[in-house]
Each structure stands twice: as C-alpha cells, then as structure tokens.
Design a protein around this motif. Structure first.
Motif, mmCIF file in Angstrom:
data_model
loop_
_atom_site.group_PDB
_atom_site.id
_atom_site.type_symbol
_atom_site.label_atom_id
_atom_site.label_comp_id
_atom_site.label_asym_id
_atom_site.label_seq_id
_atom_site.Cartn_x
_atom_site.Cartn_y
_atom_site.Cartn_z
ATOM 1 N N THR A 26 -74.512 71.428 4.827
ATOM 2 C CA THR A 26 -73.881 71.510 6.300
ATOM 3 C C THR A 26 -72.571 71.325 6.478
ATOM 4 O O THR A 26 -71.754 72.220 6.260
ATOM 5 C CB THR A 26 -74.801 70.385 7.300
ATOM 6 O OG1 THR A 26 -74.531 69.315 6.915
ATOM 7 C CG2 THR A 26 -76.021 70.877 7.537
ATOM 8 N N THR A 54 -69.207 73.967 5.743
ATOM 9 C CA THR A 54 -68.002 73.880 6.726
ATOM 10 C C THR A 54 -66.722 73.805 6.071
ATOM 11 O O THR A 54 -65.993 74.390 6.489
ATOM 12 C CB THR A 54 -68.290 73.157 7.914
ATOM 13 O OG1 THR A 54 -69.767 73.447 8.445
ATOM 14 C CG2 THR A 54 -67.362 73.270 8.998
ATOM 15 N N SER A 56 -63.722 76.230 5.728
ATOM 16 C CA SER A 56 -62.574 76.017 6.398
ATOM 17 C C SER A 56 -61.411 76.215 5.703
ATOM 18 O O SER A 56 -60.520 76.664 6.047
ATOM 19 C CB SER A 56 -62.647 74.579 7.178
ATOM 20 O OG SER A 56 -61.377 74.040 7.460
ATOM 21 N N PHE A 115 -68.958 83.342 10.293
ATOM 22 C CA PHE A 115 -69.256 81.914 10.516
ATOM 23 C C PHE A 115 -70.261 81.743 11.836
ATOM 24 O O PHE A 115 -70.889 81.146 11.813
ATOM 25 C CB PHE A 115 -67.966 81.236 10.780
ATOM 26 C CG PHE A 115 -68.079 79.618 10.683
ATOM 27 C CD1 PHE A 115 -68.359 79.020 9.588
ATOM 28 C CD2 PHE A 115 -67.887 79.033 11.843
ATOM 29 C CE1 PHE A 115 -68.696 77.633 9.441
ATOM 30 C CE2 PHE A 115 -68.076 77.592 11.729
ATOM 31 C CZ PHE A 115 -68.475 76.949 10.623
ATOM 32 N N THR A 116 -69.617 82.718 12.757
ATOM 33 C CA THR A 116 -70.187 82.530 14.270
ATOM 34 C C THR A 116 -71.208 83.531 14.595
ATOM 35 O O THR A 116 -72.007 83.380 15.546
ATOM 36 C CB THR A 116 -69.177 82.397 15.224
ATOM 37 O OG1 THR A 116 -68.394 83.638 15.559
ATOM 38 C CG2 THR A 116 -68.110 81.131 14.994
ATOM 39 N N VAL A 171 -62.827 75.548 12.975
ATOM 40 C CA VAL A 171 -64.032 75.777 12.327
ATOM 41 C C VAL A 171 -64.842 74.326 12.406
ATOM 42 O O VAL A 171 -66.162 74.611 12.538
ATOM 43 C CB VAL A 171 -63.952 76.166 10.385
ATOM 44 C CG1 VAL A 171 -65.104 75.923 9.796
ATOM 45 C CG2 VAL A 171 -63.285 77.338 10.335
ATOM 46 N N SER A 191 -68.469 74.858 14.119
ATOM 47 C CA SER A 191 -69.753 74.560 13.045
ATOM 48 C C SER A 191 -70.819 73.604 13.939
ATOM 49 O O SER A 191 -72.028 73.882 13.822
ATOM 50 C CB SER A 191 -69.458 73.881 11.662
ATOM 51 O OG SER A 191 -68.998 72.482 12.233
ATOM 52 N N ARG A 192 -70.403 72.528 14.697
ATOM 53 C CA ARG A 192 -71.298 71.913 15.388
ATOM 54 C C ARG A 192 -71.657 72.357 16.708
ATOM 55 O O ARG A 192 -72.891 72.410 17.063
ATOM 56 C CB ARG A 192 -70.737 70.816 15.489
ATOM 57 C CG ARG A 192 -70.186 69.653 14.322
ATOM 58 C CD ARG A 192 -71.578 69.614 13.388
ATOM 59 N NE ARG A 192 -72.587 68.713 14.050
ATOM 60 C CZ ARG A 192 -72.792 67.701 13.791
ATOM 61 N NH1 ARG A 192 -72.064 66.861 13.039
ATOM 62 N NH2 ARG A 192 -73.828 66.950 14.348
ATOM 63 N N LYS A 250 -71.945 75.748 17.230
ATOM 64 C CA LYS A 250 -73.079 76.897 16.912
ATOM 65 C C LYS A 250 -74.230 76.603 16.477
ATOM 66 O O LYS A 250 -75.469 76.634 16.716
ATOM 67 C CB LYS A 250 -72.472 77.630 15.844
ATOM 68 C CG LYS A 250 -73.056 78.902 15.196
ATOM 69 C CD LYS A 250 -73.270 79.660 16.535
ATOM 70 C CE LYS A 250 -73.941 81.460 16.056
ATOM 71 N NZ LYS A 250 -75.231 81.218 15.922
ATOM 72 N N GLU A 251 -74.165 75.170 15.653
ATOM 73 C CA GLU A 251 -75.551 74.637 15.124
ATOM 74 C C GLU A 251 -76.322 74.074 16.358
ATOM 75 O O GLU A 251 -77.615 74.236 16.469
ATOM 76 C CB GLU A 251 -75.050 73.023 14.541
ATOM 77 C CG GLU A 251 -76.262 72.620 13.901
ATOM 78 C CD GLU A 251 -75.668 71.440 12.839
ATOM 79 O OE1 GLU A 251 -76.556 70.490 12.697
ATOM 80 O OE2 GLU A 251 -74.954 71.574 12.175
ATOM 81 N N HIS A 253 -76.106 78.194 10.059
ATOM 82 C CA HIS A 253 -75.978 77.066 10.420
ATOM 83 C C HIS A 253 -77.287 76.090 10.334
ATOM 84 O O HIS A 253 -78.244 75.992 10.900
ATOM 85 C CB HIS A 253 -75.304 76.582 11.802
ATOM 86 C CG HIS A 253 -73.823 77.422 11.976
ATOM 87 N ND1 HIS A 253 -72.946 76.612 11.918
ATOM 88 C CD2 HIS A 253 -73.871 78.924 12.068
ATOM 89 C CE1 HIS A 253 -71.719 77.451 11.965
ATOM 90 N NE2 HIS A 253 -72.334 78.677 11.967
#
Length: 762
Positions: free
Chosen positions: A275, A279, A283, A559-560, A627, A631-632, A634-635, A732
């Motif tokens: 995870t 990331t 990044s 990424f998203t 990023v 990342s969090r 989106k998770e 993710h």
C-alpha cells in the motif's frame, strides 16, 4: 513486486544491509571530490549566437571579454611614480601567469581612460583566462592569491566572472556546511518527536545517507562527460533528506498501522509495501518526471538540477523500498526503543484508542466541506494578493551582486559600476567570421552601428566611429587585433546596462543593422548573452511545462481513474507556485524583509533561472504530497463509496504525515536562507514557503473544499478511459500476505508488542 521485496528484506535482511553499507562506502569515495570539481557556471546557451561568437573570438582572434578584473587602489594617485611602477609590475606579473591569454591595464602604454577611476585613485587591470568554466575556475583559484592584497603601494582586489564563479563556489560550500549544521540537529530532534522514538528517528537518516551520497556520486561521474553546476549539491542534500523523511515516514506510519491491526512483522511489512510502498514509488515517479523536465533547457545550470533530482529520487526510493524494510525487519519490536515521550503520550491518551473522527485533520476537513464556497473564496482572494507582485517581475542573470557585499568580487563589481562608468557599460562585439569586407564596406557598417541608440563608439580595423562619423584613424596594431585574414570583428562600446530593457533593445538594433553584403554578423557581449539566454529559456519553457502537465495528468489518471483529479491537482499547484513567485518578487526584487532573510544587494531584478527551477522542484514536491493524500482518499472511497467520508478520512490519515514531512523538509530549505549567495537564499525561501503553503493551505483547505463541491464528479472519467484504467491503472489495496494477495486482519487486536499509545504518527 513490492510485497516480494518485503519478503526479500525479511529473508535476506543481513545481505541487504551489507550491500547497502558497501554501496554507501563506494559512493562516498566517488562523491568526496564533488564540492571541489563541480562548476559555478552554466548560465549560457552554448548553441546561441552570442556563444558561437565568443568561440570565434577566442579561437580565431585570440580575444574576448575579460573574465578576471583586478581593482588596484593607490594611497594617492595611480599616476604617481611609485604607484605607476607597481602597476606595471602587477600587469607583468599577471601576464606571466600560466592560463592568462590577454591582459589590458591602465598602466599600459596608451593609458586607457576607461580604466582609471573618476577620482584618479583606482585603476583596473583586465585579463582573459583561457579554457572552459572548470579550467577558468582552477586558473582563478591559482592566480588570484598571487596578484591580490598588497602589491607594492597598491591594494588589489579581484573580481570579474572568473572570480564570481570561484568565490561563489567557495561561499556555497561553506554556506551548505553551515546550513547542514543548522538543519540537521533540529531535524533529528523533530524526527524523534514525529517518529515517536530515537531508534525510529534514525531510519530516515539511513535512507537520506543513501540518497544524498548516491546522488553526489552520480553528479561527480557526470562531471567527467558534461558540465555540472555546484548549485545542484544544494538540491541533492535538501531533497535527499526531505524525500527520505517523506518516504520513511509514510511507510513506517503504515507499518505501525498494520501492527495495530494485529499483523506480525512479516505481514505488516508486506502490507505496508503493498500500500504505502506502492504509493511511495508512484509519488517518486511524479517527482522524478517533474525534475526531468529541466533536461529540455540548454543551460547546464538547470540541467544539473535534473541530474541531481533524478539521482536523488532514485536512491531515496531504493532506500525506502529496499533498505528501510530490511532495517525494519532487523529491528522488529525495537523500532520503538528510546521512546522519550512515551510517558507523556500515555498520560494524555487514556486506555482507549483515539477515534479518528476526533482528529484535527478530520474536523478541519469536515468544517471546510460544511462551507466550501466561503473557504474557497477567502483562500483564493488571499492567494491573489500574494500573487500580485509577480505581475511586475523583472529578470536578469546572476552576477557579482548575488554575492555578499563583503566579498572581493562583489566590491570590485560595485566599484566598476560607480567609479568606472564607461567601462561598466560592458561592450558588445560584432563578429563577421566568414568573409572580411573591403575597407569602404567595413567603414560604412561601422558608421551605421555607431548611429544606433545607446552606442558610444565603434572601434575596428578602419578606425573609431561615433554618431556616424570617423573620429580617429586605426590605432596601432588594429589590423592584427581586429582581423585574421578571413574575417573581422568590431568593438561596440556602450554605457547601457546589459540586463535592462534598453540593453535588450540595443542588441536587437545592432542585430538589425545589416552587415556588408555577403557577410553574416554574430553579436556577443553580456547584453547579447542575456538576450540569447532569455530566448533559449522562453523557447524551452512551453515544452517543459507540457511535459510536466501531460505526465502528471497521465500518472494521476492511472493512480485515481479520474480525469478531474489530475486537472484539479495541476490548477492548485499552479496557484501555489504563482503565489510563491509573488512572495519572491516582494522580497528579492523589491528588497523587503531583509531583516528576516539576511542582507543582500537589491538590483530590482530576480535571477531568471530561479522561477523555472522552482517550478519543476515545487511542482514535483506538490505532486508528492498530492499522491500521498489521494492514495488514502481513494482507498476510503473505494471502500465506502462516500465522497465526504473519504476526503475527511484521507486527510485525517495523511494530514499529520504530510505536515510533518513538509515541515521537516522546509527546515532544510529554510536553512539555505542563511546562505550569502542571493539565488541560494531565493531557492531556499521560495521552496520552503511553497512546501508549507501546499501542505497547509492547499491540502488542508482548498482540496477538501474543491472535492466537496465536485462530489462524485471527482472520480469521473469517460467510459473508454475508465476501461483503460481498469486494465492498467493503479489499484488501492489493503494488507497482503506472503503471495501478495489481501488477507483479513486477525481476530485479536494484538499489536505484536507495540501498544497503540506508542504510535507517534498514523
């Protein structure tokens, strides 16, 4: 793959650590001479017209602009018998030095009035040192001590471009040592507070050591094949430490989070790399690509920062995903050894874990999303006020005025501008390299040049000209000086400031004056170099911006899965950047806040390379934090499907981490403000302000406000792009087992010997 790296770190941690130590030692041996061999030059485009003209003047006519200036002060008058004798001896002493190609002195036979001060108590000796930037730097270092200080009755100081580079390099070396002495102890103390234990605080220092030493070794090796600027060392040190802290903090905090879920060390490491590690890699890629955009610029000063940035990001990432897991595996529960704040945290924490919804960042995000429009309006108006000074920005290239006022090169430069006004005009040189016109055609051309606004006099093989009229016949030796049998050149004297708009207009007018038929004219000189440098920078800038924008868009989409998030990130980063530029103009162009940043010479302009350099560095670091946050978010969004909950939870999960990382990185850049060289001050202050603004204002206020207003549109993408993301995009995930697949958390809440109250960040 990262989960397999975690398994490798667990099984072969001793081998990984031994290889890391050996690699560090080898890289250190390679990097050790870097501070002595890198160059302080690199501010010109080698393919520009002015650079080509300089090469022709040097190679064929054995002449060029002087790059070493000696300012000699006499107790009475420089024409007195004793002073004149010592002046002639000084001139001969300088001319006899190896590497000196050309010397012009006031005490020469013609006693040029331009080289005598208005009060008659000072005179100049000009020399041209041979070779490229590195050779000139070495020659200046060897020669300057021999011809300065007390030379008979004369007191002599050295200046000029060669001494600006030499003294600037030496000052940067000492400034960097002092900045490290300021920043590193503060950083270590704050690392203990942020990581929660003395042992954990050492982890980012190990990663930083690998990244800094590795990048310096790369710069040292690259210097063998291309020019590398010594200024890049500042970026290697600051960025190496900053990214090491960023990446270590993000992985260690996720590792502790996995431990709190009940995983053992092995599973927690695999989950953390799957995870947080992924990331970090993503990044790092955004930072690396942003800095790589500097490669499109022809100035090796800027390209050097690309070399340094790419190398330091690579080694910081390698250290974070290979060395750091091996260290964590070796430490095990001892990661929390020397927890100096354990009692304080236990006293305030109680027995129950803190509810994330009670956290500061969760409450801030919730408050912002409750009234997004007012927050957005107030912040944008405030940033617009900060941006305003940038609308009147004026640019130049760095010269002796970038040095502290007490340095010899700065004092010599100031004296030439005030005491030798005609010399300080910095003449242009017009080269006709391919064919020498006949005397009548050359005279007509010289007369035309002498009529250009801003030109004081034109000297060439057929005489001296002013206002379209010949005022003197050719001087003795003019034929040998101005011609080589194939081509010729003309000296265009001017009192116009090279970095002013009048200087740029003068270059344009001289170039617009048609040379004799069948010839091509090349214009050199400080004003021409500046004009060509600006043209080169402005020509390359759209490509650099396009590279950053397109690659950022693509990476954030992968990424998203959204096309809205990349656009939002780019726009907010540009807003943060322009606000930083406004602050830099306010401080360094207008001269405000010197009591805070230290004394410097206010020129009414800023170094033109700094906004470009800061654009790439700051954009990359902003995407670094973007990023981490996304990342969090989106998770959480993938888990809950609720946009507001995801934003608040994501900001709570990363707010402390990003703020702590930004603060620690800002400390080192702020330490650079103590430097004496103005553009190092500017780089330090501008980058630190941008980092803090991005972490606090952009991430804390604008991102939640924007995402609240956009709602589900945040995650929108056209159907074809959505299908593309499903196939190749970033996923993710949660924690992972030995095979890299997600595993459920244990039923018990055991923390593998690490109580929740000992977690400093999460």
């Amino acid at each position: 793959m990262l989960a397999r790296l975690a398994s490798l770190a667990l099984r072969r941690r001793r081998l990984v650590l031994v290889i890391a130590v050996l690699g560090f030692a080898i890289a250190g041996a390679i990097a050790s001479p870097a501070m002595k061999v890198l160059s302080a030059g690199g501010f010109e485009d080698p393919d520009a017209e002015s650079s080509v003209a300089v090469d022709v003047l040097r190679d064929r006519f054995d002449t060029g602009d002087p790059n070493l200036i000696l300012l000699a002060r006499a107790p009475e008058q420089v024409d007195s018998g004793e002073a004149a004798a010592d002046g002639r001896a000084l001139t001969k002493k300088l001319a006899d030095q190896r590497g000196v190609a050309e010397v012009t002195s006031y005490w020469a036979s013609d006693r040029a009035a331009d080289l005598r001060s208005k009060d008659g108590r000072s005179a100049l000796v000009l020399a041209r040192l041979q070779g490229d930037d590195d050779e000139v730097l070495k020659a200046a270092k060897r020669i300057a001590p021999l011809v300065t200080g007390d030379q008979g009755v004369l007191e002599v100081q050295s200046g000029g471009r060669a001494e600006f580079n030499r003294q600037g390099s030496e000052r940067i070396t000492s400034d960097l040592t002092r900045a490290e002495g300021i920043a590193i102890p503060i950083t270590i103390l704050l690392l203990v507070l942020v990581f929660g234990s003395g042992m954990a605080a050492l982890l980012p220092l190990a990663v930083a050591g690998v990244s800094v030493v590795g990048s310096l070794a790369v710069l040292r090796l690259l210097n063998e094949v291309t020019g590398v600027s010594i200024f890049a060392i500042n970026l290697s040190t600051a960025l190496g430490l900053g990214l090491a802290i960023d990446y270590s903090l993000f992985i260690v905090s996720r590792y502790r989070e996995e431990l709190r879920k009940g995983y053992d060390t092995a599973a927690a490491l695999r989950g953390s790399l799957r995870t947080a590690g992924r990331t970090v890699v993503f990044s790092a890629l955004t930072v690396l690509l942003s800095l790589s955009a500097l490669l499109v610029f022809p100035l090796y000063f800027l390209r050097s920062f690309a070399y340094a940035g790419i190398a330091v990001v690579f080694f910081a990432t390698l250290g974070a995903v290979v060395l750091l897991p091996a260290l964590l595996a070796a430490l095990g529960p001892r990661i929390d050894k020397f927890d100096v704040l354990a009692k304080l945290r236990r006293r305030g924490s109680g027995k129950e874990p803190r509810n994330p919804e009670d956290g500061f960042w969760h409450r801030l995000a919730t408050a912002v999303m409750r009234r997004p429009l007012p927050v957005l309006t107030v912040v944008l108006v405030a940033l617009a006020v900060v941006v305003m000074p940038f609308t009147k920005a004026s640019f130049s290239l760095p010269d002796d005025r970038a040095l502290p006022k007490d340095m010899a090169a700065a004092q010599v430069g100031a004296a030439t501008r005030t005491e030798f006004p005609s010399f300080a005009g910095q003449d242009l040189k017009v080269v006709l390299p391919d064919r020498r016109p006949d005397g009548a055609a050359l005279t007509t051309y010289a007369e035309s040049l002498s009529e250009v606004v801003g030109v004081d006099r034109v000297d060439t093989a057929t005489g001296s000209f002013r206002d379209g009229t010949r005022i003197a016949p050719p001087a003795a030796g003019a034929e040998r000086l101005f011609t080589d049998g194939k081509g010729t050149w003309l000296s265009v004297a001017t009192g116009v400031d090279a970095y002013s708009q009048a200087g740029q207009d003068l270059v344009s007018d001289v170039r617009a004056t048609g040379p004799p038929a069948g010839t091509e004219a090349l214009v050199a000189g400080p004003a021409a170099t500046y004009a060509d440098t600006l043209d080169s920078l402005w020509s390359a800038l759209p490509y650099a911006a396009l590279i950053i924008a397109v690659l950022t868009f693509v990476l954030l989409f992968l990424f998203t899965g959204s096309v809205v998030m990349p656009i939002k990130a780019i726009l907010l980063n540009l807003l943060s950047l322009t606000a930083t530029y406004g602050a830099m103009v306010f401080v360094f162009q207008d001269g405000h806040l010197q009591w805070l940043v230290g004394d410097f010479t206010v020129t009414g302009r800023i170094d033109v390379t700094m906004p470009i350099l800061m654009f790439c560095i700051i954009f990359g670091l902003s995407m670094d934090y973007e990023v981490f946050l996304l990342s969090r978010i989106k998770e959480e969004y993938d888990r809950t499907g609720d946009n507001r909950t995801a934003v608040a939870a994501g900001l709570e999960a990363t707010g402390r981490i990003v703020t702590a990382a930004a603060g620690l990185l800002a400390i080192f850049f702020l330490a650079l403000v103590s430097a004496g060289v103005t553009h190092v001050k500017m780089l330090g202050l501008g980058t630190a302000l941008a980092i803090l603004m991005d972490a606090l204002v952009i991430r804390g206020l604008l991102v939640p406000a924007f995402m609240r207003l956009a709602g589900r549109l945040n995650w929108w993408a056209p159907a074809p792009l959505r299908r593309l993301h499903d196939r190749i995009g970033f996923s993710h995930g949660q924690s992972s087992g030995e095979d890299g697949n997600p595993v459920p958390a244990p039923a018990t809440a055991s923390t593998d010997g690490v109580p929740p109250t000992r977690q400093a960040v999460h």
